[in-house]
Scaffold this motif. Sequence first.
Motif, PDB file in Angstrom:
ATOM      1  N   VAL A  67       2.386  13.284   1.016  1.00 33.48           N
ATOM      2  CA  VAL A  67       2.974  11.716   0.809  1.00 33.48           C
ATOM      3  C   VAL A  67       4.466  12.219   0.502  1.00 33.48           C
ATOM      4  O   VAL A  67       4.665  12.732  -0.367  1.00 33.48           O
ATOM      5  N   ARG A  68       5.284  11.596   1.514  1.00 37.37           N
ATOM      6  CA  ARG A  68       6.604  11.591   1.469  1.00 37.37           C
ATOM      7  C   ARG A  68       7.169  10.237   0.624  1.00 37.37           C
ATOM      8  O   ARG A  68       6.919   9.184   1.344  1.00 37.37           O
ATOM      9  N   VAL A  69       7.739  10.403  -0.487  1.00 41.66           N
ATOM     10  CA  VAL A  69       8.174   8.937  -1.142  1.00 41.66           C
ATOM     11  C   VAL A  69       9.902   8.943  -1.000  1.00 41.66           C
ATOM     12  O   VAL A  69      10.477   9.884  -1.423  1.00 41.66           O
ATOM     13  N   GLY A  78       1.561   7.528 -12.005  1.00 37.58           N
ATOM     14  CA  GLY A  78       2.533   7.283 -12.905  1.00 37.58           C
ATOM     15  C   GLY A  78       4.099   7.419 -12.388  1.00 37.58           C
ATOM     16  O   GLY A  78       4.213   7.875 -11.126  1.00 37.58           O
ATOM     17  N   TYR A  79       4.873   7.292 -13.328  1.00 42.96           N
ATOM     18  CA  TYR A  79       6.470   7.586 -12.878  1.00 42.96           C
ATOM     19  C   TYR A  79       6.546   8.870 -13.001  1.00 42.96           C
ATOM     20  O   TYR A  79       6.575   9.302 -14.120  1.00 42.96           O
ATOM     21  N   TRP A  80       7.586   9.349 -12.038  1.00 37.05           N
ATOM     22  CA  TRP A  80       7.739  10.572 -12.118  1.00 37.05           C
ATOM     23  C   TRP A  80       8.933  10.981 -13.315  1.00 37.05           C
ATOM     24  O   TRP A  80       8.805  12.110 -13.811  1.00 37.05           O
ATOM     25  N   SER A  81       9.612   9.863 -13.374  1.00 41.03           N
ATOM     26  CA  SER A  81      10.687  10.438 -14.373  1.00 41.03           C
ATOM     27  C   SER A  81      10.116  10.485 -16.055  1.00 41.03           C
ATOM     28  O   SER A  81      10.700  10.950 -16.929  1.00 41.03           O
ATOM     29  N   ASP A  82       9.007   9.751 -15.938  1.00 37.57           N
ATOM     30  CA  ASP A  82       8.299  10.003 -17.340  1.00 37.57           C
ATOM     31  C   ASP A  82       7.719  11.412 -17.332  1.00 37.57           C
ATOM     32  O   ASP A  82       6.780  11.610 -18.565  1.00 37.57           O
ATOM     33  N   LYS A  83       7.393  12.204 -16.472  1.00 36.07           N
ATOM     34  CA  LYS A  83       6.619  13.203 -16.388  1.00 36.07           C
ATOM     35  C   LYS A  83       7.805  14.396 -16.137  1.00 36.07           C
ATOM     36  O   LYS A  83       7.219  15.708 -15.660  1.00 36.07           O
ATOM     37  N   GLY A  84       8.963  14.286 -16.483  1.00 31.95           N
ATOM     38  CA  GLY A  84       9.932  15.232 -16.463  1.00 31.95           C
ATOM     39  C   GLY A  84      10.594  15.688 -15.103  1.00 31.95           C
ATOM     40  O   GLY A  84      11.211  16.630 -14.954  1.00 31.95           O
ATOM     41  N   VAL A  85      10.301  14.738 -14.125  1.00 29.61           N
ATOM     42  CA  VAL A  85      11.045  15.207 -12.650  1.00 29.61           C
ATOM     43  C   VAL A  85      12.150  14.310 -12.636  1.00 29.61           C
ATOM     44  O   VAL A  85      12.409  12.975 -12.660  1.00 29.61           O
ATOM     45  N   GLU A  86      13.354  14.937 -12.455  1.00 28.46           N
ATOM     46  CA  GLU A  86      14.647  14.441 -12.430  1.00 28.46           C
ATOM     47  C   GLU A  86      14.913  14.162 -10.985  1.00 28.46           C
ATOM     48  O   GLU A  86      15.921  14.818 -10.431  1.00 28.46           O
ATOM     49  N   LEU A  87      14.643  12.940 -10.705  1.00 31.09           N
ATOM     50  CA  LEU A  87      15.168  12.477  -9.531  1.00 31.09           C
ATOM     51  C   LEU A  87      15.202  10.905  -9.466  1.00 31.09           C
ATOM     52  O   LEU A  87      14.211  10.404  -9.683  1.00 31.09           O
ATOM     53  N   ARG A  88      16.305  10.237  -9.364  1.00 32.41           N
ATOM     54  CA  ARG A  88      16.511   8.919  -9.312  1.00 32.41           C
ATOM     55  C   ARG A  88      16.395   8.070  -7.999  1.00 32.41           C
ATOM     56  O   ARG A  88      15.794   7.381  -7.725  1.00 32.41           O
ATOM     57  N   ASN A  89      17.291   8.796  -7.114  1.00 27.30           N
ATOM     58  CA  ASN A  89      17.440   8.424  -5.835  1.00 27.30           C
ATOM     59  C   ASN A  89      17.290   9.316  -4.593  1.00 27.30           C
ATOM     60  O   ASN A  89      17.909  10.784  -5.055  1.00 27.30           O
ATOM     61  N   GLY A  90      16.364   9.304  -3.801  1.00 24.49           N
ATOM     62  CA  GLY A  90      16.309  10.315  -2.875  1.00 24.49           C
ATOM     63  C   GLY A  90      14.922  10.546  -2.192  1.00 24.49           C
ATOM     64  O   GLY A  90      14.043   9.693  -2.331  1.00 24.49           O
ATOM     65  N   SER A  91      14.445  11.602  -1.773  1.00 26.26           N
ATOM     66  CA  SER A  91      12.972  11.782  -1.550  1.00 26.26           C
ATOM     67  C   SER A  91      12.485  12.855  -2.254  1.00 26.26           C
ATOM     68  O   SER A  91      13.140  13.653  -2.857  1.00 26.26           O
ATOM     69  N   ILE A  92      10.852  12.836  -2.221  1.00 25.73           N
ATOM     70  CA  ILE A  92      10.234  13.676  -3.068  1.00 25.73           C
ATOM     71  C   ILE A  92       8.902  13.733  -2.206  1.00 25.73           C
ATOM     72  O   ILE A  92       8.329  12.659  -1.775  1.00 25.73           O
ATOM     73  N   TRP A  93       8.188  14.986  -2.128  1.00 30.24           N
ATOM     74  CA  TRP A  93       7.094  15.171  -1.470  1.00 30.24           C
ATOM     75  C   TRP A  93       5.856  15.370  -2.541  1.00 30.24           C
ATOM     76  O   TRP A  93       6.295  16.165  -3.450  1.00 30.24           O
ATOM     77  N   PHE A  94       4.921  14.851  -2.255  1.00 30.92           N
ATOM     78  CA  PHE A  94       3.495  15.120  -3.181  1.00 30.92           C
ATOM     79  C   PHE A  94       2.410  15.601  -2.238  1.00 30.92           C
ATOM     80  O   PHE A  94       2.277  15.050  -1.269  1.00 30.92           O
ATOM     81  N   CYS A  95       1.785  16.498  -2.625  1.00 27.86           N
ATOM     82  CA  CYS A  95       0.409  17.053  -1.835  1.00 27.86           C
ATOM     83  C   CYS A  95      -0.668  17.170  -2.803  1.00 27.86           C
ATOM     84  O   CYS A  95      -0.532  17.704  -3.748  1.00 27.86           O
ATOM     85  N   LYS A  96      -1.897  16.568  -2.160  1.00 29.16           N
ATOM     86  CA  LYS A  96      -2.939  16.904  -2.808  1.00 29.16           C
ATOM     87  C   LYS A  96      -3.997  17.415  -1.781  1.00 29.16           C
ATOM     88  O   LYS A  96      -4.341  16.763  -0.921  1.00 29.16           O
ATOM     89  N   GLU A  97      -4.851  18.520  -2.271  1.00 24.96           N
ATOM     90  CA  GLU A  97      -5.697  19.100  -1.447  1.00 24.96           C
ATOM     91  C   GLU A  97      -7.058  18.558  -2.125  1.00 24.96           C
ATOM     92  O   GLU A  97      -7.052  18.539  -3.348  1.00 24.96           O
ATOM     93  N   PHE A  98      -7.951  18.567  -0.994  1.00 20.60           N
ATOM     94  CA  PHE A  98      -9.434  18.083  -1.523  1.00 20.60           C
ATOM     95  C   PHE A  98     -10.385  18.594  -0.664  1.00 20.60           C
ATOM     96  O   PHE A  98     -10.056  19.089   0.424  1.00 20.60           O
ATOM     97  N   GLU A  99     -11.606  18.841  -1.151  1.00 18.27           N
ATOM     98  CA  GLU A  99     -12.603  19.463  -0.479  1.00 18.27           C
ATOM     99  C   GLU A  99     -13.549  18.498   0.331  1.00 18.27           C
ATOM    100  O   GLU A  99     -13.836  17.202  -0.446  1.00 18.27           O
ATOM    101  N   LEU A 100     -13.960  18.440   1.422  1.00 14.14           N
ATOM    102  CA  LEU A 100     -15.124  17.697   2.139  1.00 14.14           C
ATOM    103  C   LEU A 100     -16.253  18.448   2.527  1.00 14.14           C
ATOM    104  O   LEU A 100     -16.076  19.607   2.960  1.00 14.14           O
ATOM    105  N   ALA A 101     -17.517  17.941   2.321  1.00  8.51           N
ATOM    106  CA  ALA A 101     -18.913  18.523   2.706  1.00  8.51           C
ATOM    107  C   ALA A 101     -18.873  18.343   4.229  1.00  8.51           C
ATOM    108  O   ALA A 101     -18.051  17.533   4.675  1.00  8.51           O
ATOM    109  N   ASP A 102     -19.642  19.049   4.806  1.00 12.33           N
ATOM    110  CA  ASP A 102     -19.733  19.253   6.465  1.00 12.33           C
ATOM    111  C   ASP A 102     -20.207  17.860   6.967  1.00 12.33           C
ATOM    112  O   ASP A 102     -19.776  17.187   7.946  1.00 12.33           O
ATOM    113  N   SER A 103     -20.710  17.286   6.102  1.00 13.64           N
ATOM    114  CA  SER A 103     -21.486  15.733   6.535  1.00 13.64           C
ATOM    115  C   SER A 103     -20.393  14.816   6.687  1.00 13.64           C
ATOM    116  O   SER A 103     -20.679  13.670   7.488  1.00 13.64           O
ATOM    117  N   LEU A 104     -19.374  14.871   6.169  1.00 14.63           N
ATOM    118  CA  LEU A 104     -18.208  13.731   6.034  1.00 14.63           C
ATOM    119  C   LEU A 104     -17.149  14.364   7.076  1.00 14.63           C
ATOM    120  O   LEU A 104     -16.396  13.522   7.259  1.00 14.63           O
TER     121      LEU A 104
END
Length: 641
Positions: free
Chosen positions: A355-357, A276-302
């Motif tokens: 992810v840095r955008v 989605g677009y972050w301006s639609d989700k209440g984040v006030e940034l039009r020009n510049g940089s923004i960082w996003f982080c997603k943590e996820f789990e992996l099984a031993d086999s992967l």
Amino acid sequence: MKRYELTFGLFLLLLFTSLSYSAKAAVKLPRLVSKGMVLQRDVPLKIWGWADPSEKVKVEFLGQSYATKADREGNWTVALPPIPAGGPYTMNVNELELTDILVGDVWLSSGQSNMELPVRRVMDSYADEIKRVDNDNIRLFRSSSRKEPEMPQNDYPDGAWLPATQPNIGEFSAVSWFFANDLYQKYQVPIGIISTAIGGSPAEAWLSQDNVEAYLDAWKADKAHSDSIRAKMKAEEPEKLAYNWNVEVNKNDPGAGKWSKADVDVSGWPQISLPGYWSDKGVELRNGSIWFCKEFELADSLAAQEAVLRLGRIIDADSAFVNGVFVGNITYQYPPRIYAVPQGVLKAGKNKLMVRVFSQGWRGGFVEEKPYELRVGSQVIDLTGDWNYHVGASLNPPVVPGAPGFMPGGLYNSLVAPALNFGLKGVIWFQGESNTGRGKEYEQLFKTMIQDWRVHFAQPELPFLFAQLANLGLPQKRPVESGWAEVRDAQRRSLELPNTGMAVTFDIGEWNDIHPLNKKEVGRRLFLEAERVAYSDSPVVSSGPLYESMKVEDGSIVLQFKSVGAGLYSNSLLNGFQVAGEDGRFVWANAVVLSKNTVKVWSRSVSNPRAVRYAWEDNPADANLRNKKGLPASPFTTEHN
């Protein structure tokens, strides 16, 4: 005495070397006429080049010898008789030897980014098919030139003929490849593609000097205005022109060089749902940089396996890190983000994707309805949903005047003119996005360009096949004006020229991507038109229904269509039609198939109908008129017919 003999001997050696080099260098060939080229079958051919004035030139090919002499300007041309398909052959031009020559069908591929888009960009959709490509009988010539000279050029600055093999296939134009492959599979003759498309180019950039005047004056005025503003800024505020926005963002971003590391703590960062677009989700940034982080789990086999990270499309630029390891970046919004994660980067348990955008002057975000996932072996890990985020730096870029667009005639001069002596089977063209907003002008412009090329290639019946604009954007709830529909209709009207064909594509695009990935179907539909126009295969239903005429009957309008083949498909309710009365205001209309080639259109709110439109939107998603072969009808309006 010995010293004199050595000096004299050296002189003779240098003289002999110089003469030998001069003889070898006396004849120069254009880059198109080179090793691995594909020549057009069954038509008179030209082999041409340059040499010293009055230099004798001998061309030897297929057991025949052809002689000529360079003129005062150093130009020479040799005429070859028609040659049937075949090869590989060798040609000798004086001391030059050209090997691996094929004779078949040569197509010039041109337009803007949807034609330029390479096979590597669509690998996600056709990976298994592309990995099997190995066809030396399909070849591509592509120059890296993007210059816009004021005068026609006589050669490309670089470029070579490349076969459709694994080392090269990724750089083929995707539409051109699928088109060429369909041709080869049916006709079994070598296929050559001269690829000249340039992203963002308007049609007037492809006109010759004979027809460019009407567009050149306006371009020169824009350029003069831009140059004057830049000169003033350079004198008064030179620091603005030297300003490096990315460097300044990094200076002001507390996460630069830090938050990409694996041990960064994001537990205090707020959350956002992506895509989605972050301006639609209440984040006030039009020009510049923004960082996003997603943590996820992996099984031993992967753990420790290599993987593929897919991050859809991100506006505008991004860099991605997995467990602190940089895995890829894209510097502009359009390409799909497909990043390889090397073996050993992933681990059992918790993993971290950062992810840095960077965003400049538009709504930044992760484009919806694109793939956001990590593929590890046969496992797919969904990356949509909640992410943590942190604004890095908010910084407006400096306001500087934009450069004028492509110079009218410039791309013709650099990319078409050098090929004028080369025999062609036809042209395929995919362009129009850069002319939206000027649809009424485009019809005459496009017709002029087609005729212009036919004159300069000295092929008055040169087959010219083109793709209509694909769909883009969200469908509209009410009838609206549409710049994209105007261009599509101008393209349809260009079929009035003989030996033209059109592939309708509004049903195979993507609402959220100006560069839809389904280039295989675009190539197939152009191939169907090639069967009819260039190869005269009959009977061929090569396109969907095309509007032909209308008449008003009892409060409704009856439309007649051609190119219906076995008939219009009638087993569904028709959508996408609009009707207008004397006030010119269009409303949604009812429509029904009456017969093999007629449709009745009406609306209860329009008692005295005067005009009909069909698929008149940027994205006419519901429009569904087609023939029984499944090919969609072209968008059209009955106005101005």
